[in-house]
Scaffold this motif. Sequence first.
Motif, PDB file in Angstrom:
ATOM      1  N   GLY A  67       0.799  -1.212   0.000  1.00  0.00           N
ATOM      2  CA  GLY A  67       0.000   0.000   0.000  1.00  0.00           C
ATOM      3  C   GLY A  67       0.835   1.267   0.000  1.00  0.00           C
ATOM      4  N   GLU A  68       0.157   2.402   0.014  1.00  0.00           N
ATOM      5  CA  GLU A  68       0.803   3.710   0.018  1.00  0.00           C
ATOM      6  C   GLU A  68       0.261   4.514   1.191  1.00  0.00           C
ATOM      7  N   PRO A  69       0.963   4.512   2.326  1.00  0.00           N
ATOM      8  CA  PRO A  69       0.425   5.107   3.549  1.00  0.00           C
ATOM      9  C   PRO A  69       0.231   6.617   3.512  1.00  0.00           C
ATOM     10  N   ARG A  70       0.897   7.328   2.606  1.00  0.00           N
ATOM     11  CA  ARG A  70       0.694   8.779   2.535  1.00  0.00           C
ATOM     12  C   ARG A  70      -0.549   9.147   1.721  1.00  0.00           C
ATOM     13  N   LYS A  71      -0.993   8.237   0.832  1.00  0.00           N
ATOM     14  CA  LYS A  71      -2.164   8.505   0.005  1.00  0.00           C
ATOM     15  C   LYS A  71      -3.415   7.803   0.532  1.00  0.00           C
ATOM     16  N   THR A  72      -3.287   6.539   0.910  1.00  0.00           N
ATOM     17  CA  THR A  72      -4.441   5.778   1.434  1.00  0.00           C
ATOM     18  C   THR A  72      -4.025   5.128   2.753  1.00  0.00           C
ATOM     19  N   VAL A  73      -3.694   3.857   2.726  1.00  0.00           N
ATOM     20  CA  VAL A  73      -3.191   3.158   3.911  1.00  0.00           C
ATOM     21  C   VAL A  73      -2.044   2.238   3.503  1.00  0.00           C
ATOM     22  N   GLY A  74      -1.231   1.903   4.459  1.00  0.00           N
ATOM     23  CA  GLY A  74      -0.154   0.947   4.253  1.00  0.00           C
ATOM     24  C   GLY A  74      -0.369  -0.252   5.156  1.00  0.00           C
ATOM     25  N   ALA A  75       0.238  -1.352   4.807  1.00  0.00           N
ATOM     26  CA  ALA A  75       0.140  -2.562   5.620  1.00  0.00           C
ATOM     27  C   ALA A  75       1.501  -3.244   5.649  1.00  0.00           C
ATOM     28  N   GLU A  76       1.759  -3.952   6.728  1.00  0.00           N
ATOM     29  CA  GLU A  76       2.993  -4.714   6.875  1.00  0.00           C
ATOM     30  C   GLU A  76       2.674  -6.117   7.339  1.00  0.00           C
ATOM     31  N   ILE A  77       3.449  -7.059   6.841  1.00  0.00           N
ATOM     32  CA  ILE A  77       3.407  -8.434   7.336  1.00  0.00           C
ATOM     33  C   ILE A  77       4.837  -8.791   7.710  1.00  0.00           C
ATOM     34  N   THR A  78       5.032  -9.273   8.927  1.00  0.00           N
ATOM     35  CA  THR A  78       6.362  -9.632   9.416  1.00  0.00           C
ATOM     36  C   THR A  78       6.342 -11.047   9.950  1.00  0.00           C
ATOM     37  N   VAL A  79       7.354 -11.830   9.565  1.00  0.00           N
ATOM     38  CA  VAL A  79       7.554 -13.170  10.106  1.00  0.00           C
ATOM     39  C   VAL A  79       8.777 -13.091  11.000  1.00  0.00           C
ATOM     40  N   ALA A  80       8.647 -13.549  12.241  1.00  0.00           N
ATOM     41  CA  ALA A  80       9.753 -13.487  13.193  1.00  0.00           C
ATOM     42  C   ALA A  80      10.025 -14.858  13.784  1.00  0.00           C
TER      43      ALA A  80
END
Length: 137
Positions: A67-80
């Motif tokens: 996504g584009e957090p400055r225009k709409t929304v952003g998302a993150e997926i992290t595997v730890a």
Amino acid sequence: MQQQYLLQQPPTIEIPTLGSAARGASFASPTAFGASWGQVYTGIGLQARTRYTDEADDTISIGMGFGEPRKTVGAEITVAVLSLLGDDSLEQGGIRFKVYRILPEDFAVAVGIENAITASSVKFFAPNLARNNSSVK
């Protein structure tokens, strides 16, 4: 006379870059900022002595932004993977999700969930093959 001792400048070579690297503001700590579409990140941590023991342990994570957090929304997926050393190596870890928005004046808001899927609930990191194969003859 000095001109004969001067070396010629070597030719300039343009090296293309694949991206950029930046120092992280947090590692496995919640923050409202995050990666944008196509950005990939990783982190490694080492603790010389874990709590209540004299043993070292480390962790590694990798994630990607969408996504584009400055225009709409952003998302993150992290595997730890939370334990790389010791008897429980590769058995602790999880997947976390975050949705965030960067507002004017570089103010950000986010909502997310840590360890939405854990390695203890789904053995996707390292099934104990020795234990599973012990009954096979």
